[in-house]
Design an enzyme around this catalytic site. Structure first.
Site, short mmCIF file in Angstrom:
data_model
loop_
_atom_site.label_atom_id
_atom_site.label_comp_id
_atom_site.label_asym_id
_atom_site.label_seq_id
_atom_site.Cartn_x
_atom_site.Cartn_y
_atom_site.Cartn_z
N GLU A 42 0.27 -1.52 9.40
CA GLU A 42 0.15 -2.52 8.34
C GLU A 42 1.52 -3.00 7.88
O GLU A 42 1.78 -4.20 7.76
CB GLU A 42 -0.61 -1.93 7.16
CG GLU A 42 -0.64 -2.81 5.91
CD GLU A 42 -0.89 -2.01 4.64
OE1 GLU A 42 0.10 -1.63 3.97
OE2 GLU A 42 -2.06 -1.76 4.34
N ASP A 96 -6.77 -4.54 10.41
CA ASP A 96 -6.08 -5.54 9.59
C ASP A 96 -4.66 -5.77 10.10
O ASP A 96 -4.19 -6.90 10.21
CB ASP A 96 -6.09 -5.15 8.11
CG ASP A 96 -5.40 -3.83 7.81
OD1 ASP A 96 -5.35 -2.96 8.70
OD2 ASP A 96 -4.93 -3.65 6.67
#
Length: 368
Positions: free
Chosen positions: A55, A116
């Protein structure tokens, strides 16, 4: 006369230098000093293991692209590829967690993926390829996107194709766990140009966002059960907090011509109302009841700058960010601020197609 010309030239050079200085992104430059190693590793110092996550790498890649900082982009990309993806992002999804495993051992701590991050890395590569006219980035981005579709997309009865939060641990025989903040709608829209499964995911992702916010607040995590639907019963506690704040951020940064934007702003209007009334975003919201606890950090205020549609409400959050940032901001709150404040300062925008529209080579205008 010659002296006059030299004087004019000197003034022009100084003016050009001042424009360039005005166009630097001080918050990004400070982030690099505080959180990125010389080798391109984004370090979260709040964890004793001095961890790096996919991330963190993915967000830094976005900021480097938005800042036209190709040197840092390449450093980040190389470190991510070599340390999280076994040297090849086209063949391996990045491991989500890397850090100090033992006293003298630094390596992958958890090899599971985080979709993500994978989504942001693929998008950043594709957009870097377009904006910097670099086919190698494009090729890697396309290959990574195919791997995401193959390893992290699943067909859910009653929903259709959905993006899992990671390749392992989120799908059981009759239940699935999702994170509404993992697929930003503008990126979902961008990926539709690549056909299946992205054309479907754009719509099922909208269902995830709309249907899991019964009181107008998005949850961090939610479960879907076969034949039973979303599990949002009041007797269970579903909290919207540090993950969910990104839902409002993504929605606010959508282009006004994106047809999903109005629907999302309408659904999440209670967050607008509550923040405007209190003057500060809540840290935690019980999704089923709407009950709130605590005040969110400065990154929450920055996240809501694109989301709030009232100028006075925006001004309150903008001032809170100005008063408190960077201070002793934690890594994650800093990242949220780079997104929200960067957008608010017109350093970047997303087009109606989900492409990046950076503010390269222009005098960086403030939004107020």
């Amino acid at each position: 006369m010659k002296a006059f010309r030299w004087c004019v030239m000197a003034i022009m050079v100084m003016a050009a230098a001042n424009v360039r200085a005005a166009c630097t992104w001080p918050a990004w430059e400070q982030f690099k000093k505080d959180y990125i190693s010389e080798g391109g590793r984004v370090i979260d110092p709040s964890d004793a293991r001095k961890i790096s996550t996919s991330e963190g790498q993915s967000y830094a890649l976005f900021f480097a692209l938005a800042a036209n900082d190709r040197k840092t982009f390449d450093l980040l990309l190389d470190w991510t590829r070599d340390n999280l993806a076994q040297g090849d992002l086209s063949q391996h999804l990045p491991a989500w967690l890397w850090g100090q495993k033992e006293k003298n051992s630094w390596a992958v701590i958890d090899s599971n993926s985080a979709s993500d991050a994978d989504i942001w890395i693929a998008w950043s590569l594709l957009e870097a390829g377009r904006l910097w006219k670099a086919p190698d980035y494009t090729a890697t981005g396309k290959a990574l996107l195919k791997r995401i579709a193959h390893e992290e997309v699943v067909k859910v009865p009653g929903l259709g194709l959905m993006l899992l939060p990671g390749k392992i641990g989120f799908a059981e025989e009759t239940s699935w766990r999702f994170n509404p903040s993992y697929l930003p709608p503008q990126l979902a829209n961008y990926f539709t140009r690549f056909g299946a499964p992205w054309t479907t995911l754009r719509e099922t992702n909208l269902r995830l966002l709309l249907e899991t916010a019964p009181k107008g607040f998005s949850p961090d995590w939610v479960q879907y059960q076969k034949n039973k639907g979303w599990q949002l019963k009041p007797e269970k506690t579903f909290i919207g907090s540090y993950d969910a704040v990104r839902v409002y951020l993504w929605a606010g940064m959508l282009h006004d011509r994106d047809p999903q934007k109005a629907r999302l702003l309408t659904r999440f209007k209670p967050m607008t109302t509550l923040t405007t009334k209190k003057g500060v975003p809540p840290e935690k919201v019980d999704v089923a009841s709407g009950k709130t606890t605590g005040d969110g950090p400065v990154g929450f205020s920055a996240s809501l700058l694109p989301f709030l549609q009232d100028r006075d409400a925006q001004a309150v959050q903008r001032q809170r960010v100005a008063d408190r940032f960077p201070g002793n901001d934690a890594y994650y709150s800093y990242v949220l601020t780079l997104f929200g404040q960067g957008w608010d300062q017109h350093r970047f925008r997303f087009t109606a197609k989900g492409e990046l529209h950076p503010d390269w080579g222009q005098e960086c205008a403030s939004s107020h």
